[in-house]
Design a protein around this motif. Structure first.
Motif, PDB file in Angstrom:
ATOM      1  N   ASN A  94      47.945  44.531  60.903  1.00 24.84           N
ATOM      2  CA  ASN A  94      47.375  43.215  60.636  1.00 24.84           C
ATOM      3  C   ASN A  94      46.953  42.559  61.943  1.00 24.84           C
ATOM      4  OD1 ASN A  94      48.064  40.034  60.398  1.00 24.84           O
ATOM      5  ND2 ASN A  94      47.122  40.801  58.518  1.00 24.84           N
ATOM      6  N   LYS A 105      43.452  37.164  58.225  1.00 26.10           N
ATOM      7  CA  LYS A 105      42.728  37.390  56.974  1.00 26.10           C
ATOM      8  C   LYS A 105      41.469  38.194  57.238  1.00 26.10           C
ATOM      9  CE  LYS A 105      45.282  34.843  54.230  1.00 26.10           C
ATOM     10  NZ  LYS A 105      45.983  35.376  53.111  1.00 26.10           N
ATOM     11  N   GLU A 135      45.837  45.383  50.665  1.00 28.03           N
ATOM     12  CA  GLU A 135      46.895  44.364  50.660  1.00 28.03           C
ATOM     13  C   GLU A 135      48.231  45.034  50.408  1.00 28.03           C
ATOM     14  OE1 GLU A 135      46.728  40.487  48.844  1.00 28.03           O
ATOM     15  OE2 GLU A 135      44.557  40.681  48.689  1.00 28.03           O
ATOM     16  N   LYS A 136      49.217  44.590  51.184  1.00 26.46           N
ATOM     17  CA  LYS A 136      50.567  45.106  51.038  1.00 26.46           C
ATOM     18  C   LYS A 136      51.512  43.961  51.357  1.00 26.46           C
ATOM     19  CE  LYS A 136      51.411  49.245  52.775  1.00 26.46           C
ATOM     20  NZ  LYS A 136      51.766  50.279  53.772  1.00 26.46           N
ATOM     21  N   GLN A 171      47.110  41.369  54.509  1.00 29.41           N
ATOM     22  CA  GLN A 171      45.921  42.208  54.502  1.00 29.41           C
ATOM     23  C   GLN A 171      45.932  43.079  55.755  1.00 29.41           C
ATOM     24  OE1 GLN A 171      42.749  39.320  54.252  1.00 29.41           O
ATOM     25  NE2 GLN A 171      42.842  39.290  52.038  1.00 29.41           N
ATOM     26  N   GLU A 223      51.589  40.924  50.355  1.00 25.15           N
ATOM     27  CA  GLU A 223      50.818  39.694  50.564  1.00 25.15           C
ATOM     28  C   GLU A 223      50.148  39.607  51.933  1.00 25.15           C
ATOM     29  OE1 GLU A 223      52.886  36.156  49.357  1.00 25.15           O
ATOM     30  OE2 GLU A 223      53.789  37.152  47.635  1.00 25.15           O
TER      31      GLU A 223
END
Length: 75
Positions: free
Chosen positions: A39, A7, A21-22, A26, A24
């Motif tokens: 991520n 996150k 965001e893609k 980050q 759900e």
């Protein structure tokens, strides 16, 4: 083994990064070059490394400097 979904922390702005965001998840996005990192890169040491390697002249800039860049790039 499940992939850890990292996150975004507001502290990461000091490294010149915001997030998108893609699906759900980050992903960190550089406010200077707009490059989207993985991520898994959303770890302070990796984000700082992007800043130091790509923009060594901006390392000493303040969080406020990057907030201005972020706001300027978003619209």
């Amino acid at each position: 083994m499940a992939v850890k979904k990292r996150k975004f922390s507001e502290d990461y702005v000091k490294f010149g990064l915001t997030f998108i965001e893609k699906d759900e998840l980050q992903f960190p996005q550089c406010v200077i070059c707009m490059k989207v990192l993985s991520n898994d890169s959303m770890r302070p040491n990796r984000l700082e490394r992007h800043l130091k390697q790509q923009y060594p002249t901006l390392v000493l800039k303040t969080k406020e400097f990057f907030l201005v860049k972020q706001n300027h790039s978003s619209g």
